[in-house]
Design a protein around this motif. Structure first.
Motif, PDB file in Angstrom:
ATOM      1  N   ALA A 112      -6.822  -1.967  -3.561  1.00 42.23           N
ATOM      2  CA  ALA A 112      -7.413  -2.931  -2.635  1.00 42.23           C
ATOM      3  C   ALA A 112      -6.455  -3.251  -1.494  1.00 42.23           C
ATOM      4  O   ALA A 112      -6.887  -3.465  -0.355  1.00 42.23           O
ATOM      5  N   GLY A 113      -5.157  -3.263  -1.784  1.00 43.07           N
ATOM      6  CA  GLY A 113      -4.194  -3.506  -0.718  1.00 43.07           C
ATOM      7  C   GLY A 113      -4.264  -2.422   0.336  1.00 43.07           C
ATOM      8  O   GLY A 113      -4.219  -2.705   1.539  1.00 43.07           O
ATOM      9  N   VAL A 114      -4.368  -1.151  -0.116  1.00 41.55           N
ATOM     10  CA  VAL A 114      -4.500  -0.040   0.839  1.00 41.55           C
ATOM     11  C   VAL A 114      -5.839  -0.108   1.555  1.00 41.55           C
ATOM     12  O   VAL A 114      -5.942   0.167   2.767  1.00 41.55           O
ATOM     13  N   TYR A 115      -6.877  -0.514   0.818  1.00 46.72           N
ATOM     14  CA  TYR A 115      -8.231  -0.607   1.359  1.00 46.72           C
ATOM     15  C   TYR A 115      -8.285  -1.613   2.511  1.00 46.72           C
ATOM     16  O   TYR A 115      -8.872  -1.353   3.572  1.00 46.72           O
ATOM     17  N   ILE A 116      -7.641  -2.789   2.315  1.00 47.25           N
ATOM     18  CA  ILE A 116      -7.654  -3.819   3.358  1.00 47.25           C
ATOM     19  C   ILE A 116      -6.867  -3.344   4.578  1.00 47.25           C
ATOM     20  O   ILE A 116      -7.289  -3.527   5.729  1.00 47.25           O
ATOM     21  N   LYS A 117      -5.728  -2.717   4.368  1.00 50.11           N
ATOM     22  CA  LYS A 117      -4.910  -2.255   5.482  1.00 50.11           C
ATOM     23  C   LYS A 117      -5.611  -1.178   6.300  1.00 50.11           C
ATOM     24  O   LYS A 117      -5.374  -1.043   7.495  1.00 50.11           O
ATOM     25  N   SER A 118      -6.464  -0.414   5.631  1.00 49.36           N
ATOM     26  CA  SER A 118      -7.182   0.649   6.348  1.00 49.36           C
ATOM     27  C   SER A 118      -8.257   0.108   7.269  1.00 49.36           C
ATOM     28  O   SER A 118      -8.767   0.841   8.118  1.00 49.36           O
ATOM     29  N   LEU A 119      -8.634  -1.169   7.091  1.00 48.52           N
ATOM     30  CA  LEU A 119      -9.673  -1.827   7.874  1.00 48.52           C
ATOM     31  C   LEU A 119     -11.037  -1.148   7.719  1.00 48.52           C
ATOM     32  O   LEU A 119     -11.924  -1.285   8.576  1.00 48.52           O
TER      33      LEU A 119
END
Length: 893
Positions: A112-119
């Motif tokens: 989820a952290g990567v998911y949010i950063k990917s926008l």
């Protein structure tokens, strides 16, 4: 049992660490081979170790940190896949296929952290999804660590103001604080549930559980830190939406540890402006906490923060807010609703209020007096209850225990540094001081005196002088023996120190240590007490110089009040307190004398104005003597318009003080009698000649009766000679009698060298002033008699060349009188003395090989003599005074 538990914990932790490292190795190998399925499988196996229930919080934390280190590699791996073009949503869905809930949620949060950063998806939706799914872990310790991981991963991915995750789709700051609040709420519930987990009835297990919760509290408090770091949260938002929900959680959890810790966190992590805006809400919540919660510490924390903020930003707290009244209302409500509070706790609450008022409202004496009054009322109620009980049980006096004494002492010393003399305007300060034991009152008194001097304030009214001296009575005198030695007094000290006596125990320890060291510490302890007493009394003596008034009558009243108090002290303290009083009175004499002169007539004609100093007619002396009759000094008091206390009254007070001092400290009293004589002589009126003569006479009587030490006699004679040389208004007969008496004292000294020096010095009493000066006194015959006696005495001391300096000193006295024109000191005497000294030098040279040989002292004497001869030669060649040069030319050197 504890050792066995530690051994088991070490074994369990090592085994879990081994498995984590093993699975992490395989996981990284799968990453290198770009095997996503293998990576997730081994990551899940690694995370499965966090499901253990065998570890204590401390050991579990070590395992947790190791797993988090490995999860960073997983996060980097997912970030690399996203950059390669793989949709993160597929990873997000794929990790949810893991079998166990705990590993699945750790992996889900990581992705989820990567998911949010990917926008690729709104941060708001992902965060809401995560915080809801985390409810799947309800084990208290595992759930706490999971939510802590969620907080760490999301800390830089919240839709806060100024972040790339904010927007219509990504969310707002409201979504950010809603997420943190929900995570905090769940973490707090899990933390509180740890205390409610089933355990056996042993107190040790309960204490162990309490300790474990203490170790885990930071996992809950981290959420509040995240909340305070949100840039988009303003004071209004905090007041309306955030703080009410936080306080609701705190109050409703009904857990003592949670309420104490969370309220402390709220105080520490949020800004001062937020506390000012929400003070009413916060204080209202304080009154709803459990009774075991230390509300005082919480209130102290917020008051200290606001006080510091108010000092740095004086206009930051709006006047209409009346924060002190809010705190006082909260404290009053607490005391009303919780009657079980001990008197010490009540005093501590009021001390916190007082400290806040001092720093936030330093000029508001009303607030300070209110806090002190509350303390005085609480102690008075306690004393009344104690007395009622004493009537039934045992008639013991009321006394605070050592803890209560410490708090009251702190209460009273807190305002001193800021207020100094203004504490006299606090009616309850003195009443609260009465509840302290004598030693503590003395310490408060010393602190008060130091604060007064540091503030450089002046005591300018009689009421303030009386109040201040009453407050420092324990510094002035010892505790009354009627209280100290009575059975009630002993019981009182035992009650203050607790049964067994803290002070008695300390004294026994000191005595035992002293015996073990052969008694060496006893002297050290006594020296320490003596030094402390001296410092305190010197501090007290300086108080005299703080008193000041433009009205001399009022100033004398100040000194009279101080004298009355100082006279109650033990006699051994007079040496510290009476000299400042005497000197201050003598300084006041000069001011009073100026007023008397001004009041006696516009023409400036002084009463008994001397017209010729010592050459004045005897009729003036007889007229002053005719006024004899009243007072210690034998002078009637004559009223002067506008002056209530004249110089005679002041000199009488000085005489009485010195008479009290003389039996105990003769040398000091002698010196002060001579100071008083000089002050009376400076009044420059015939009426004061008798006063000056009386003071000198008293000094002479002290010398005869009390001064026996040789060094003290020399110092006294030197002071006497100096006083007489400065006097200008004695009658000639009186001055002659005094000078003759001093010369006789000098001639009767025990040691011949002392006789020689002091008789030579006394010779100056018979040649004072120039012939054209008023008040001069010349008796050349007596001058040469003294000098010749000094030479004879010096000759008797010539047992060794070390006494050669006596002749050189006498030679210098001869030179002084010769230069001043004394007719009996002629060049014949000077030439003969120089020749005599040369003969003695030659004799010493023949016997010892030179005066300087082997003796630095002899070398100094030789240099002194040569300088004297050089001075004579210089005077012979003086061109600006031909007559003096001719006279010096007659001296044979």
């Amino acid at each position: 049992r504890i050792m066995a538990l530690n051994i088991d914990q070490t074994k369990f932790l090592e085994e879990a660490m081994r498995k984590v490292k093993e699975q992490a190795f395989y996981m990284k190998h799968a990453m290198d081979n770009e095997d996503l399925k293998g990576t997730l499988t081994h990551a899940s196996d690694m995370l499965r170790e966090l499901r253990t229930g065998l570890l204590t919080p401390k050991s579990y934390y070590e395992l947790y940190m190791k797993v988090l280190d490995e999860l960073r590699y997983v996060e980097d791996y997912f970030t690399g896949l996203q950059k390669q073009g793989k949709p993160v949503v597929e990873l997000y869905e794929k990790v949810q296929s893991c079998g166990n809930v705990l590993p699945r949620l750790y992996l889900l949060i990581t992705v989820a952290g990567v998911y949010i950063k990917s926008l690729e998806a709104p941060a708001r939706d992902i965060l809401k999804d995560l915080v809801e799914m985390s409810k799947g872990v309800q084990h208290p310790m595992r759930g706490l660590f999971l939510r802590n991981y969620l907080s760490q991963v999301s800390r830089d991915k919240l839709p806060d103001v100024g972040t790339p995750y904010e927007g219509e789709e990504g969310g707002s700051v409201q979504d950010a604080y809603e997420f943190i609040l929900q995570n905090f709420s769940e973490a707090n519930r899990l933390w509180c549930r740890m205390q409610q987990q089933p355990t056996n009835a042993h107190n040790k297990d309960k204490k162990r559980r309490e300790k474990e919760r203490q170790e885990l509290r930071i996992l809950v408090g981290t959420n509040l830190v995240r909340l305070s770091q949100l840039q988009g949260v303003e004071a209004a938002t905090y007041k309306e939406h955030i703080l009410p929900r936080l306080l609701e959680q705190v109050v409703q959890c009904k857990d003592t540890l949670a309420q104490s810790y969370l309220m402390e966190c709220i105080v520490q992590v949020f800004g001062d402006e937020f506390h000012i805006a929400t003070l009413d809400l916060f204080l209202a919540a304080c009154t709803q906490l459990k009774e075991k919660v230390n509300v005082r510490a919480i209130l102290e924390g917020v008051m200290d923060r606001l006080a510091t903020f108010a000092e740095a930003n004086p206009a930051a707290i709006p006047p209409h807010l009346r924060t002190f009244d809010m705190f006082n209302t909260c404290v009053s409500k607490l005391l009303e609703e919780r009657p079980g509070y001990s008197v010490v706790e009540v005093l501590r609450l009021q001390a916190s209020l007082l400290n806040y008022a001092l720093h936030s409202f330093p000029g508001n004496l009303e607030y300070l007096n209110l806090a002190l009054g509350n303390c005085a009322t609480a102690l008075a109620d306690k004393r009344a209850a104690h007395q009622e009980q004493a009537v039934i049980v045992a008639p013991l006096p009321f006394a605070l225990d050592s803890e209560g004494v410490e708090v009251v002492e702190r209460l009273l010393t807190l305002p001193l540094a800021c207020l100094a003399l203004k504490v006299l305007e606090l009616p309850h300060f003195a009443s609260l001081l009465e509840f302290l034991p004598w030693a503590s009152r003395r310490q408060v008194g010393v602190t008060l005196l130091q604060a007064v001097y540091n503030s450089r304030a002046k005591l300018s009214d009689l009421e303030s002088v009386e109040k201040l001296l009453e407050m420092v009575v324990p510094v002035i005198k010892e505790e009354p023996s009627s209280v100290l030695g009575s059975e009630e007094g002993q019981a009182l000290r035992r009650q203050q120190n607790g049964e067994g006596g803290v002070e008695d125990a300390e004294e026994e320890d000191e005595a035992g240590a002293s015996r073990s060291r052969g008694g060496g510490s006893t002297g050290s302890t006594e020296n320490g007490k003596a030094r402390r007493l001296e410092e305190e009394q010197l501090l007290l003596g300086r108080l005299v110089h703080v008193m000041a008034s433009p009205d001399t009558d009022m100033h004398f009243r100040f000194l009279t009040v101080a004298r009355r108090h100082f006279s109650e002290a033990p006699k051994d303290r007079f040496q510290y307190t009476f000299p400042p009083l005497v000197l201050a009175t003598l300084q006041l004499v000069q001011r009073v004398r100026r007023r008397e002169v001004a009041a006696e007539g516009a023409d400036g004609k002084q009463e008994g104005d001397t017209q010729g100093g010592r050459a004045a007619s005897e009729g003036a002396s007889e007229q002053a003597a005719a006024e004899d009759g009243n007072g210690v000094l034998g002078l009637k008091k004559r009223d002067v318009p506008g002056v209530q206390f004249g110089c005679r009254k002041l000199f009488q007070a000085v005489h009485e003080m010195l008479t009290s001092l003389a039996p105990h400290f003769a040398n000091l009293a002698l010196k002060l009698f001579l100071e008083a004589a000089q002050a009376a002589d400076r009044c420059e009126a015939d009426a004061f000649k008798l006063i000056s003569y009386e003071f000198v006479t008293q000094a002479f009587l002290l010398y005869e009766d009390e001064v026996t030490d040789s060094k003290s006699q020399i110092r006294a004679l030197t002071a006497m000679i100096g006083t007489l040389l400065q006097a200008r208004h004695f009658d000639e007969s009186d001055y002659d009698a005094l000078s003759t008496k001093v010369t006789q004292y000098a001639a009767k000294l025990l040691k011949k060298p002392d006789q020689c020096r002091m008789v030579a010095l006394a010779s100056h009493l018979f040649f004072v002033g120039r012939a054209d000066e008023p008040g001069h006194y010349h008796d050349p015959k007596r001058v040469i008699e003294c000098l010749q006696r000094s030479v004879k005495t010096a000759d008797m001391c010539m047992a060794s060349s070390q006494h050669m300096h006596l002749f050189v000193e006498v030679l210098n006295h001869y030179l002084y009188f010769y230069e001043c024109g004394c007719p009996t000191v002629t060049e014949k005497y000077l030439s003969a003395l120089v020749a005599f000294i040369n003969d003695k030098r030659n004799e010493a040279a023949l016997v010892g090989g030179g005066p300087a040989e082997g003796s630095s002292r002899a070398a100094e004497i030789e240099a002194y003599y040569k300088n004297t001869l050089d001075y004579i030669r210089l005077k012979k060649t003086q061109t600006d005074n031909k007559e003096l040069a001719d006279r010096f030319s007659a001296i044979q050197v």
